[in-house]
Write an enzyme that holds these catalytic residues in place. Structure first.
Site, short mmCIF file in Angstrom:
data_model
loop_
_atom_site.label_atom_id
_atom_site.label_comp_id
_atom_site.label_asym_id
_atom_site.label_seq_id
_atom_site.Cartn_x
_atom_site.Cartn_y
_atom_site.Cartn_z
N ASP A 72 61.95 25.60 57.51
CA ASP A 72 60.90 26.37 56.87
C ASP A 72 60.38 27.38 57.88
OD1 ASP A 72 59.44 26.90 54.65
OD2 ASP A 72 58.01 25.28 54.89
N ARG A 80 58.31 26.84 62.32
CA ARG A 80 58.65 25.51 62.82
C ARG A 80 59.31 25.64 64.20
NH1 ARG A 80 55.32 24.56 59.12
NH2 ARG A 80 56.08 24.19 57.01
N ARG A 142 51.62 34.97 53.43
CA ARG A 142 53.04 34.62 53.39
C ARG A 142 53.80 35.56 52.45
NH1 ARG A 142 53.24 28.66 51.48
NH2 ARG A 142 55.45 28.81 52.07
N LYS A 172 61.66 32.16 47.64
CA LYS A 172 60.81 31.16 47.02
C LYS A 172 59.49 31.80 46.58
CE LYS A 172 59.32 29.72 51.65
NZ LYS A 172 59.37 28.68 52.69
N HIS A 173 58.79 31.27 45.58
CA HIS A 173 58.97 30.02 44.86
C HIS A 173 59.08 30.36 43.38
CE1 HIS A 173 56.53 29.35 48.50
NE2 HIS A 173 57.13 28.16 48.60
N HIS A 185 50.82 21.53 46.96
CA HIS A 185 50.92 20.36 47.83
C HIS A 185 49.90 19.30 47.41
CE1 HIS A 185 52.76 23.49 50.35
NE2 HIS A 185 53.39 22.51 50.97
N ASP A 254 61.45 22.84 45.54
CA ASP A 254 60.41 22.65 46.54
C ASP A 254 60.29 21.14 46.76
OD1 ASP A 254 58.43 23.26 48.35
OD2 ASP A 254 57.23 24.43 46.96
#
Length: 499
Positions: A72, A80, A142, A172-173, A185, A254
């Site tokens: 990611d 990351r 983002r 995405k998404h 989330h 996802d």
């Protein structure tokens, strides 16, 4: 002995895991066994990243040559690979503000180069969401922006850059997470837009990505009532639309351990329904997502929940074997093509120059400052708390902005007025020009109030905004950075100290 259906189920599962090696004490035994039994691959998160990440990737590929490794990595606020120090890549909002397609393609190419260096096959980006709701807690910077045309051209450019670099991109998404004020989330967002607006605005960047040859597309855990009551990840009408748009690559879900799925149909139910709906690769992503509580073996528990449910559905015939074999074959074909890919050469890349060009200033930094240029900065970090998707309050941002100078952290949502005054007094009293680091001034009343109080007490102060660009004027000059990243903070620091 592993039966055939277990191997088939493994071949469409893509779990996250705890650990930094497949060998020695503490290594996830379940993961090695699954890789030996045709597991599709793994997804890296921050807990996996060390200086030896390339060695871990080599272990995974040696154990299963078909394994696809994803990460990611979006640049800007989401990283990351640089989880400990902050991203040194431009973020989407910065690239959108700059609106230089060549810079976006070069950023994609550099991202691919970095991914290849550590053995990663799929980059989970770029974000193709058109961020039309400024309250959006999970997309925001983002996204490349709020305009479908802008987002489309930069999504396509990053896809070209990544895939010319021999790595698969994952936009995405789908069908677009930009018009929501809920975080999937933690909950299940519902998109009540007119279907024509979804078609004309939110699907357009995905069409651009498909035209650019994108290899994979990730689904969103959102409900579009006009297209059915199921989350898009589990909805055959929504995923079927992707195929109707001409996409022939791998559809990735996802993370099925996100609350939108875990707390509704469950990880197992989500796995079966997603495959039936047309998904090919099931991300059982970050095992730190909340649910029933995170156990030390939560990664294995979540993986087994998905696998056992898929195997059971295959055994009783409720999930057609042909559908899962089709998904496996798409995933295997992508793995084979990436293994044979010859990446294009990556030209020299100057991230700081791109981010510096993307900075925007509202107000006059010189008029607000003293006659002489500042020699130090005193940073009051009042950003919102981090989320599961974005480490937006990471300390490396304020550290890079302050340098060796003073910095203090303040959560305006939790701090009392006395605590806020104490933090403000300390920052004003410290050596250097006062800088207020914020990220949600248009929707966070506490951040706006803090800026107004600071302006009344120190007219030489300046605001650095790491979030969406300010729409309602503030009483101090604002440096719009557009990312919670190290390179963005360094660029803002350089600019402020130069005036």
């Amino acid at each position: 002995m592993t039966d055939e259906l277990t191997r088939l189920a493994n071949s469409v599962l893509w779990p996250g895991f705890f650990g930094t090696t497949l060998e020695g004490d503490g290594a996830p035994v379940w993961l090695r066994e699954a890789l030996e039994q045709d597991l599709a691959g793994v997804v890296y998160f921050g807990q996996n990243v060390t200086d030896d990440l390339a060695a871990l990737s080599a272990q995974i590929h040696a154990t299963n040559p078909h394994a696809l490794i994803g990460i990611d990595e979006e640049g800007g606020s989401v990283t990351r690979l640089e989880v400990a120090t902050g991203s040194t890549l431009p973020g989407p909002a910065q690239l959108g503000a700059l609106d230089d397609v060549a810079a976006s393609q070069a950023t994609g190419a550099e991202l691919a180069r970095r991914a290849r260096t550590v053995g990663v096959d799929i980059v989970l980006g770029p974000v193709a969401d058109v961020n039309t709701d400024p309250r959006n807690p999970v997309i925001g910077v983002r996204s490349f922006g709020a305009d479908a045309g802008l987002v489309s051209r930069h999504v396509a450019a990053v896809v070209r850059g990544v895939e010319h670099g021999g790595v698969a991109a994952c936009v995405k998404h789908f069908p677009g997470h930009g018009d929501t004020h809920l975080d999937s989330h933690l909950a299940l967002p519902v998109i009540t837009l007119d279907p024509h607006e979804i078609e004309d605005v939110h699907l357009e960047p995905f069409r651009a990505a498909i035209a650019a040859g994108v290899d994979t597309i990730m689904t969103a855990h959102i409900v579009v009532p006009a297209w059915g009551e199921q989350p898009s990840t589990l909805n055959p009408a929504v995923l079927g639309r992707l195929r109707e748009m001409g996409f022939e690559g791998v559809i990735i879900t996802d993370a099925l351990d996100m609350a939108a799925i875990r707390e509704s149909v469950g990880i197992g139910g989500g796995a079966v329904q997603a495959l039936a709906a047309g998904a090919d690769l099931l991300c059982v992503g970050n095992p730190t997502n909340p649910g029933d509580g995170t156990a030390s073996d939560q990664d294995e528990q979540d993986f087994l929940s998905a696998r056992e449910a898929v195997v059971a559905a295959l055994r009783d015939g409720s999930l057609p074997r042909e559908r899962v074999e089709q998904a496996r074959d798409r995933v295997r074909a992508l793995a084979a093509r990436l293994a044979a890919a010859t990446p294009a050469d990556t030209p020299p890349f100057d991230s700081a120059a791109i981010v510096g060009r993307a900075l925007r200033v509202t107000g006059d930094l010189r008029a607000a400052g003293s006659d002489a240029a500042a020699s130090a900065l005193a940073v009051l970090d009042a950003r919102q708390s981090s989320t599961l998707a974005v480490d937006s309050a990471a300390a490396y941002v304020s550290e890079a902005l302050a340098g060796d100078g003073f910095r203090v952290r303040l959560d305006v949502a939790l701090a009392t007025e006395t605590e806020q005054d104490a933090a403000l007094n300390a920052a004003i009293a410290a050596d250097g020009r006062l800088v207020l680091l914020i990220d949600r001034p248009d929707v966070n009343a506490g951040q706006r109030a803090l800026v107004e109080r600071a302006a009344a007490r120190d007219p030489h102060a300046v605001v650095v905004n790491a979030g969406l660009a300010v729409q309602h004027p503030l009483p101090l000059p604002v440096v719009e950075v557009g990312a919670a990243s190290r390179v963005g903070a360094e660029a803002a620091r350089t600019l402020i100290l130069s005036v």
